[in-house]
Every structure is written in structure tokens, then in C-alpha cells.
Design a protein around this motif. Sequence first.
Motif, PDB file in Angstrom:
ATOM      1  N   GLU A   1      -3.676  -1.715  -5.300  1.00  0.00           N
ATOM      2  CA  GLU A   1      -2.262  -2.086  -5.149  1.00  0.00           C
ATOM      3  C   GLU A   1      -1.359  -0.910  -5.533  1.00  0.00           C
ATOM      4  OE1 GLU A   1      -1.217  -4.613  -3.706  1.00  0.00           O
ATOM      5  OE2 GLU A   1      -2.699  -6.225  -3.893  1.00  0.00           O
ATOM      6  N   GLU A   2      -1.699   0.301  -5.080  1.00  0.00           N
ATOM      7  CA  GLU A   2      -0.947   1.489  -5.470  1.00  0.00           C
ATOM      8  C   GLU A   2       0.528   1.434  -5.065  1.00  0.00           C
ATOM      9  OE1 GLU A   2      -2.819   4.817  -3.605  1.00  0.00           O
ATOM     10  OE2 GLU A   2      -2.370   4.163  -1.567  1.00  0.00           O
ATOM     11  N   ALA A   3       0.836   0.738  -3.988  1.00  0.00           N
ATOM     12  CA  ALA A   3       2.230   0.679  -3.530  1.00  0.00           C
ATOM     13  C   ALA A   3       3.020  -0.450  -4.179  1.00  0.00           C
ATOM     14  CB  ALA A   3       2.271   0.521  -2.009  1.00  0.00           C
ATOM     15  N   ASN A   4       2.344  -1.378  -4.839  1.00  0.00           N
ATOM     16  CA  ASN A   4       3.016  -2.577  -5.341  1.00  0.00           C
ATOM     17  C   ASN A   4       3.094  -2.684  -6.854  1.00  0.00           C
ATOM     18  OD1 ASN A   4       3.419  -3.755  -2.696  1.00  0.00           O
ATOM     19  ND2 ASN A   4       1.226  -4.188  -2.660  1.00  0.00           N
TER      20      ASN A   4
ATOM     21  N   SER B   1       3.501  -4.291   1.009  1.00  0.00           N
ATOM     22  CA  SER B   1       2.579  -3.237   1.424  1.00  0.00           C
ATOM     23  C   SER B   1       1.151  -3.686   1.189  1.00  0.00           C
ATOM     24  CB  SER B   1       2.852  -1.952   0.632  1.00  0.00           C
ATOM     25  OG  SER B   1       1.961  -0.917   1.004  1.00  0.00           O
TER      26      SER B   1
ATOM     27  N   THR C   1      -4.290   3.428  -7.673  1.00  0.00           N
ATOM     28  CA  THR C   1      -3.751   2.447  -8.616  1.00  0.00           C
ATOM     29  C   THR C   1      -3.940   2.881 -10.064  1.00  0.00           C
ATOM     30  OG1 THR C   1      -4.085   0.582  -7.095  1.00  0.00           O
ATOM     31  CG2 THR C   1      -3.953   0.071  -9.432  1.00  0.00           C
TER      32      THR C   1
ATOM     33  N   ASP D   1      -8.172   3.307  -4.701  1.00  0.00           N
ATOM     34  CA  ASP D   1      -7.016   4.099  -4.293  1.00  0.00           C
ATOM     35  C   ASP D   1      -6.399   4.742  -5.539  1.00  0.00           C
ATOM     36  OD1 ASP D   1      -5.827   1.984  -5.589  1.00  0.00           O
ATOM     37  OD2 ASP D   1      -4.588   1.347  -3.896  1.00  0.00           O
TER      38      ASP D   1
END
Length: 236
Positions: free
Chosen positions: A10-13, A201, A44, A42
Motif C-alpha cells: 500500500e505504498e501509495a495509500n 490507488s 511500503t 513494494d
Amino acid sequence: MTIVIPVHNEEANIIPLLVEIRQYLDGKYDYEVIVVDDHSTDNTELLLRKSVDEYPVLRIIRLMRRGGQSGAVLQGVRAAGYPLIVTLDGDGQNDPADIDALVACYRQTSSRTPRCLIIGNRYRRRDSMWKKFSSKIANSVRGSILRDKTPDSGCGIKAFPRDFFLEFPAFDHMHRFLPALACQRGGTVVSLDVHHRPRKSGASHYGSLDRLMEGIIDLLGVVWLGYRRIDNEAVK
């Protein structure tokens, strides 16, 4: 209270979610945030590590192998330093603004019965039609068999006492059956309407009907646990 957030890729969130939590909770509560990284592949973990210095209440647990959502939540609850646990999904679809209502409901309910679970009800789901349909079917089947009177057992935002949760048997996917497990132990379950937001995302990592056979086995297992449970309160 301890906020427990399970995340996987969840790198974007996750960082925007942490920013929101600070905005809503700082100055209102004594709290900590435990993010359990479910062996993300990723960035995260990297982003979380960079955030620790800016967010002193943040604690990070990194699982060395995938534990699933239930495994991640369990590790977070075990590590919690506060008696009240609030869980949120790491994808940003749960609204941190709902924590106030959740905690207020918990305090009112726990004053009468300490063994309680407050769970969100996403009355306006912001998911795909397929996901909403599959979730509705799963909730209907589960509710008719377990009779836990919970319209949205899979909602990620919940509040409960740490000690009560740790009485539950630990198994994969147990997060879907927390209301039934609470009821089997004489607990009170309250569903509270909460907001639900579209995912900004990425894609969901914990589907509804993608593990149908496992879900059926889990359901039968929870029925068996209720039937075979030993009532410790009967012992004087």
C-alpha cells in the motif's frame, strides 16, 4: 488507544492515511499507531521507516512472511500498549473521522458490558459492483448460519478491548468472524454506520469470494468452535 493497521503493498495509500489520522486524533487522545507490514514487496516498508522520526507514536512491525490480514491484525494487537484497540484497513477506504463515533460507542457500551465489539457498517459501499455483490452474498450466508446479527462482518474499522480479542482462537481469516467469536464468548456486538471511500490507488489484496472454499471451511470451523466451546464461567 492503539490503532492497528494491517498493510500489504500500500505504498501509495498508507502515508496519506497516517497524515489523516494525525489530523483527527492529535490533541484528542493518548494513542499509538501500529502498522503491521504483511511482507510487502513494494516500497511500503521504506516509506514507513522514513515516517517514524516525523510521527513519534508510529510503530512498525514487519512480518517476515505473509500472514494474511488476520495474522497481521493479531500481531498488532499482541504488541499494543493500550487496552483499547481500533483497527483500520491500510488502503484508505476507512475514514479516520469515524474513530470519534466508534470510540464514543465503545465507551458507552463497555460501561455496561466490558466484553464488547464495535464494528463498522459500510452502508454506502464505494467498491465495484462485483465486490459489493460477493460481499453481500458472503454476509448473508455467514449471518444465516452463525446468527451474529452483523450486516457487515468484513468491515475493517472496529473497536474492542485488547484482552477480549486475545481470548479468541487464532486462525487465518478470523477477522471475518470476529462478531461470531465475540458472541460465542458472551460478548456484545454493536454495528455502527460508517463512511466508506473509494480506493485511490492499487488493488484489493484481500478479496471476498476469491477464496470461496477456504471461506466455507472457516465458516464450518467457527460453527464447530461455538458448539464445542467450554464455558469457563460455569466453573466456580
